[in-house]
Design an enzyme around this catalytic site. Sequence first.
Site, PDB file in Angstrom:
ATOM      1  CG  HIS A 104      -1.675   1.267   1.425  1.00 33.27           C
ATOM      2  ND1 HIS A 104      -2.899   1.504   0.833  1.00 33.27           N
ATOM      3  CD2 HIS A 104      -1.388   2.391   2.132  1.00 33.27           C
ATOM      4  CE1 HIS A 104      -3.335   2.705   1.172  1.00 33.27           C
ATOM      5  NE2 HIS A 104      -2.425   3.267   1.957  1.00 33.27           N
ATOM      6  CD  GLU A 105       2.080   3.462   3.641  1.00 33.20           C
ATOM      7  OE1 GLU A 105       2.311   4.549   3.078  1.00 33.20           O
ATOM      8  OE2 GLU A 105       1.081   3.280   4.365  1.00 33.20           O
ATOM      9  CG  HIS A 108       0.525   6.332  -0.510  1.00 32.20           C
ATOM     10  ND1 HIS A 108      -0.634   6.877  -1.011  1.00 32.20           N
ATOM     11  CD2 HIS A 108       0.187   5.754   0.676  1.00 32.20           C
ATOM     12  CE1 HIS A 108      -1.635   6.656  -0.163  1.00 32.20           C
ATOM     13  NE2 HIS A 108      -1.160   5.966   0.862  1.00 32.20           N
TER      14      HIS A 108
END
Length: 233
Positions: A104-105, A108
Amino acid sequence: MYGYYGMFWDPTYFLVIIGMLICLAASAKVKTTYAKFNRVRSHSGITAAQAAEMILHGAGIYDVQIAPIAGDLTDNYDPRDRVLHLSASTYQSTSVAAIGVAAHECGHAIQDAQSYVPLRIRGAIVPVVNFGATISWPLILIGILLGGSHTLIMLGILLFSFTVVFQLVTLPVEFNASSRALGILRNSGMLYDDELKGARKVLSAAALTYVAGAASSILQLLRLFLLFGNRDD
């Protein structure tokens, strides 16, 4: 004129209580879901840090540092320093939950590399949001103490509303990062289908915290308008 009672306790305060309960429920959900799937080891045996490096390199990103950070569920990507921080409980973990969070990071970081518009908008309004968060409530309180200055109070409410805007812009940023993460984990084969379901549950629970935060702020903003929006100096 605004009374002390009306500002700090009145029927509209239940909107604040509802917001708090929503946030507490979302926080409890993400913690229990993460704890559950943090006990499930991935078949690949790679750590979350290794998974993050593989994902970033697979996306052609080589200038993002992956570093541990203290705390639990403190994982984040900092676009200013281009550092992907993984919490102590995630960094060396081989669990489905940890790999899902790391991916998920990475989502980003990929958004940043591709100049994803909502991420750029969120970054651009951060200074205004920080200023508004610092001065909005003092302005509202000063307005009350000065005998109910409608101008100061409404200015404080306007500045507080920037926080709501920020949280609403954050929602597509977070949803998109999770969508990217799950797609990468599926297509790369890092997680099997049953493991991917666990990662999806973790990321869905995490997304609820952002929804809850936005809902809580909207309820607070609604309360302020109910208290002060229809009054004159």
